[in-house]
Design a protein around this motif. Structure first.
Motif, short mmCIF file in Angstrom:
data_model
loop_
_atom_site.label_atom_id
_atom_site.label_comp_id
_atom_site.label_asym_id
_atom_site.label_seq_id
_atom_site.Cartn_x
_atom_site.Cartn_y
_atom_site.Cartn_z
N GLY A 1 19.84 20.11 38.09
CA GLY A 1 19.71 19.60 36.73
C GLY A 1 18.66 18.51 36.60
O GLY A 1 17.96 18.18 37.55
N THR A 2 18.57 17.99 35.37
CA THR A 2 17.54 16.98 35.10
C THR A 2 18.10 15.58 35.33
O THR A 2 19.27 15.33 35.15
CB THR A 2 17.05 17.09 33.65
N PHE A 3 17.21 14.68 35.72
CA PHE A 3 17.67 13.32 36.02
C PHE A 3 16.52 12.32 35.82
O PHE A 3 15.36 12.70 35.62
CB PHE A 3 18.19 13.22 37.46
N LYS A 4 16.90 11.06 35.85
CA LYS A 4 15.89 10.02 36.00
C LYS A 4 16.49 8.90 36.84
O LYS A 4 17.72 8.82 36.98
CB LYS A 4 15.41 9.49 34.64
N VAL A 5 15.63 8.08 37.41
CA VAL A 5 16.12 6.93 38.18
C VAL A 5 15.84 5.68 37.35
O VAL A 5 14.76 5.53 36.78
CB VAL A 5 15.38 6.82 39.54
N GLU A 6 16.86 4.83 37.23
CA GLU A 6 16.66 3.57 36.52
C GLU A 6 16.96 2.43 37.46
O GLU A 6 18.02 2.38 38.07
CB GLU A 6 17.60 3.50 35.31
N THR A 7 16.02 1.50 37.57
CA THR A 7 16.21 0.43 38.54
C THR A 7 16.27 -0.92 37.85
O THR A 7 15.53 -1.19 36.90
CB THR A 7 15.05 0.42 39.55
N HIS A 8 17.19 -1.73 38.34
CA HIS A 8 17.28 -3.11 37.89
C HIS A 8 17.08 -3.95 39.15
O HIS A 8 17.73 -3.73 40.15
CB HIS A 8 18.67 -3.34 37.28
N ARG A 9 16.13 -4.89 39.08
CA ARG A 9 15.83 -5.64 40.30
C ARG A 9 16.10 -7.13 40.05
O ARG A 9 15.33 -7.81 39.40
CB ARG A 9 14.36 -5.43 40.67
N ALA A 10 17.26 -7.60 40.56
CA ALA A 10 17.56 -9.03 40.42
C ALA A 10 16.78 -9.81 41.48
O ALA A 10 16.37 -10.95 41.26
CB ALA A 10 19.05 -9.26 40.58
N ASP A 11 16.55 -9.17 42.64
CA ASP A 11 15.82 -9.82 43.73
C ASP A 11 14.32 -9.66 43.52
O ASP A 11 13.73 -8.63 43.84
CB ASP A 11 16.25 -9.17 45.06
N LYS A 12 13.71 -10.71 42.95
CA LYS A 12 12.28 -10.60 42.61
C LYS A 12 11.37 -10.69 43.85
O LYS A 12 10.16 -10.53 43.75
CB LYS A 12 11.87 -11.68 41.59
N THR A 13 11.98 -10.96 45.02
CA THR A 13 11.16 -11.03 46.24
C THR A 13 11.06 -9.65 46.91
O THR A 13 10.32 -9.47 47.87
CB THR A 13 11.75 -12.02 47.27
N PHE A 14 11.81 -8.69 46.40
CA PHE A 14 11.80 -7.35 46.99
C PHE A 14 10.38 -6.77 46.89
O PHE A 14 9.69 -6.93 45.88
CB PHE A 14 12.79 -6.46 46.25
N ALA A 15 9.97 -6.09 47.96
CA ALA A 15 8.57 -5.64 48.08
C ALA A 15 8.09 -4.78 46.90
O ALA A 15 6.94 -4.89 46.47
CB ALA A 15 8.40 -4.88 49.39
N LEU A 16 8.96 -3.91 46.39
CA LEU A 16 8.55 -3.04 45.28
C LEU A 16 9.14 -3.54 43.97
O LEU A 16 10.23 -4.12 43.96
CB LEU A 16 9.05 -1.61 45.53
N ASN A 17 8.43 -3.30 42.87
CA ASN A 17 9.04 -3.66 41.58
C ASN A 17 9.90 -2.50 41.08
O ASN A 17 9.94 -1.43 41.70
CB ASN A 17 7.97 -4.11 40.56
N SER A 18 10.58 -2.72 39.94
CA SER A 18 11.56 -1.73 39.46
C SER A 18 10.92 -0.34 39.28
O SER A 18 11.48 0.67 39.71
CB SER A 18 12.13 -2.17 38.12
N MET A 19 9.75 -0.33 38.64
CA MET A 19 9.07 0.95 38.38
C MET A 19 8.76 1.68 39.69
O MET A 19 8.96 2.89 39.80
CB MET A 19 7.75 0.70 37.65
N GLN A 20 8.29 0.91 40.65
CA GLN A 20 7.92 1.53 41.93
C GLN A 20 9.14 2.06 42.67
O GLN A 20 9.10 3.14 43.27
CB GLN A 20 7.19 0.50 42.81
N ILE A 21 10.25 1.30 42.59
CA ILE A 21 11.49 1.78 43.25
C ILE A 21 11.92 3.10 42.60
O ILE A 21 12.18 4.10 43.28
CB ILE A 21 12.62 0.73 43.14
N SER A 22 11.97 3.11 41.26
CA SER A 22 12.39 4.33 40.55
C SER A 22 11.49 5.50 40.92
O SER A 22 11.97 6.62 41.20
CB SER A 22 12.32 4.12 39.03
N ALA A 23 10.17 5.25 40.93
CA ALA A 23 9.22 6.34 41.21
C ALA A 23 9.41 6.87 42.63
O ALA A 23 9.46 8.09 42.85
CB ALA A 23 7.79 5.84 41.02
N GLU A 24 9.59 5.96 43.57
CA GLU A 24 9.71 6.42 44.95
C GLU A 24 11.03 7.18 45.20
O GLU A 24 11.03 8.26 45.78
CB GLU A 24 9.59 5.26 45.94
N ILE A 25 12.14 6.62 44.69
CA ILE A 25 13.44 7.29 44.90
C ILE A 25 13.43 8.64 44.17
O ILE A 25 13.85 9.67 44.72
CB ILE A 25 14.61 6.41 44.40
#
Ligand code: ATP
Ligand code: MG
Length: 384
Positions: free
Chosen positions: A99-123
């Motif tokens: 089926g169809t899906f999307k990934v939505e990321t919320h990043r409370a840890d601003k020190t994490f190497a990837l930003n929200s968009m990048q995490i969603s895109a990679e996963i």
């Protein structure tokens, strides 16, 4: 990878200065609701996590949490360390098989190497390349993989938000005394006020032996159902048998219900004050039955000395009340056919628009104070 339940609060965040206190009451309520089930509750900036529970008790826990006021939404998810491989493994676990899906990321840890968009895109990209039956649709996906990267080196991964009970945590809006009959309305009234954060205590009047023991069991059953929303509950049971006999003997029968209501209010207020309750709650709804006219309310209200009387159902139709009673689980018990004390010695033609002076004149035939004192002596307390 650990299975967790994520709880988000409702209106609590509005209470700026008192926030700490609200959160403490809320977490105590969560603990109380999960009594008897193995688990741990941890607070994590803006949410609570239920951890270390047995997998096969998940449904049981969710069933209890559904009744905890203050919960805005909750999710069942996985807790992993905030590492992309672990997040991906969790994302795979919560994904549907097609089926169809999307990934939505919320990043409370601003020190994490990837930003929200990048995490969603990679996963999202990794999920697509592993499973050819999946397709991305950001507008109307069949399911969403939510990734929440927390500050403490962990990430939460889940696919669904369930609606919580809403309202405010019970105990954050004071305490009230609910007049509970065995009927449909009063449990609904209690539920509505508990939802606004008020801790409810109940008072029930019976006229045994004119009313039977099953009527009493029914009220105990109703308070049990209510107590799940109120994090426990105390039920006070008082006999008004002698009061009704006296009214029957000495007063115009048409005033039976009107006079009885005034006694109920007096006793309820007395008990409320002695228990530190700050208001009285009834299940009255305007014009629903003969005794619930504004004149009837004036009559019963006028014996109250200090406390406000809350009538949350005043503007509801019977159908709306029934709908709510089904939703909270009291309906089936409420419709069991046992008699309430208000049906004992019921006159053929009760007064519907009582004139206060006439009510007072009828009442003057009774020794009100002595009858109230005597009734209070019959008090029986049940902790539900
Ligand atoms: P309910 O469905 O709650 O019984 P009702 O529509 O039957 O309400 P009444 O019987 O007129 O209405 O009662 C109005 C309110 O008075 C109830 O909602 C309840 O708050 C209170 N009350 C009535 N009987 C009792 C009782 N035996 N003990 C305690 N409170 C009562
Ligand atoms: Mg009733």
């Amino acid at each position: 990878m650990e299975k967790v339940i994520i709880i988000r609060y409702a209106e609590i965040h509005l209470k700026g200065k008192n926030r700490g206190w609200f959160e403490r009451v809320f977490s105590v309520n969560i603990e109380k609701s999960l009594k008897g089930i193995k688990h741990e509750v941890h607070r994590q900036s803006g949410r609570y996590l239920i951890e270390n529970f047995k997998e096969d008790e998940t449904e049981k826990i969710l069933g209890r949490l559904k009744k905890v006021f203050g919960i805005h939404s909750y999710s069942v998810g996985l807790k992993v360390s905030s590492d992309m491989n672990e997040i991906f493994a969790a994302a795979k676990t919560v994904s549907f098989t097609e089926g169809t899906f999307k990934v939505e990321t919320h990043r409370a840890d601003k020190t994490f190497a990837l930003n929200s968009m990048q995490i969603s895109a990679e996963i999202g990209g990794r999920l697509l390349s592993e499973n050819k039956k999946l397709k991305v649709d950001v507008h109307e996906p069949k399911f969403i993989v939510n990734v929440d990267v927390r500050e403490n080196g962990t990430a939460l991964v889940f696919n669904e938000f369930f609606k919580g009970a809403g309202g405010m945590p019970v105990g954050t809006s004071g305490k009230g005394m609910l007049l509970i009959s065995g009927g449909i309305d009063s449990p609904v009234a209690g539920h509505m006020i508990a939802k606004r954060g008020m801790n409810i205590e109940c008072i029930h009047f019976h006229s045994y032996p004119y009313t039977n023991m099953q009527a009493r069991e029914k009220v105990i059953e109703l308070t049990k159902i209510l107590s799940a929303y109120n994090c426990g509950l105390r039920l006070n049971i008082i006999s008004v048998t002698h009061i009704q006999e006296e009214i029957h003997k000495k007063c115009n029968g048409e005033y039976m219900v009107t006079l009885l209501r005034r006694f109920m209010m007096r006793i309820a207020e007395r008990l409320a004050l002695s228990r530190g309750a700050q208001c009285i709650i009834t299940g009255e709804s305007l014009a629903q039955v003969a005794s619930q006219t504004v004149e009837g309310m004036t009559s019963s209200n006028s014996v109250i000395e200090k406390l406000p009387v809350l009538r949350p159902l005043c503007g509801f139709d019977k159908n709306e009340i029934i709908e709510r009673s089904r939703a909270i689980g009291t309906y089936e018990t409420s419709i069991e056919p046992y008699e309430d004390c208000c049906t004992v010695f019921l006159p053929k033609h009760p007064v519907t628009r009582p004139v206060l002076s006439a009510v007072e004149e009828e009442e003057s035939k009774l020794n009100v104070q002595a009858l109230v004192d005597e009734a209070i002596k019959s008090l029986e307390v049940i902790n539900i």
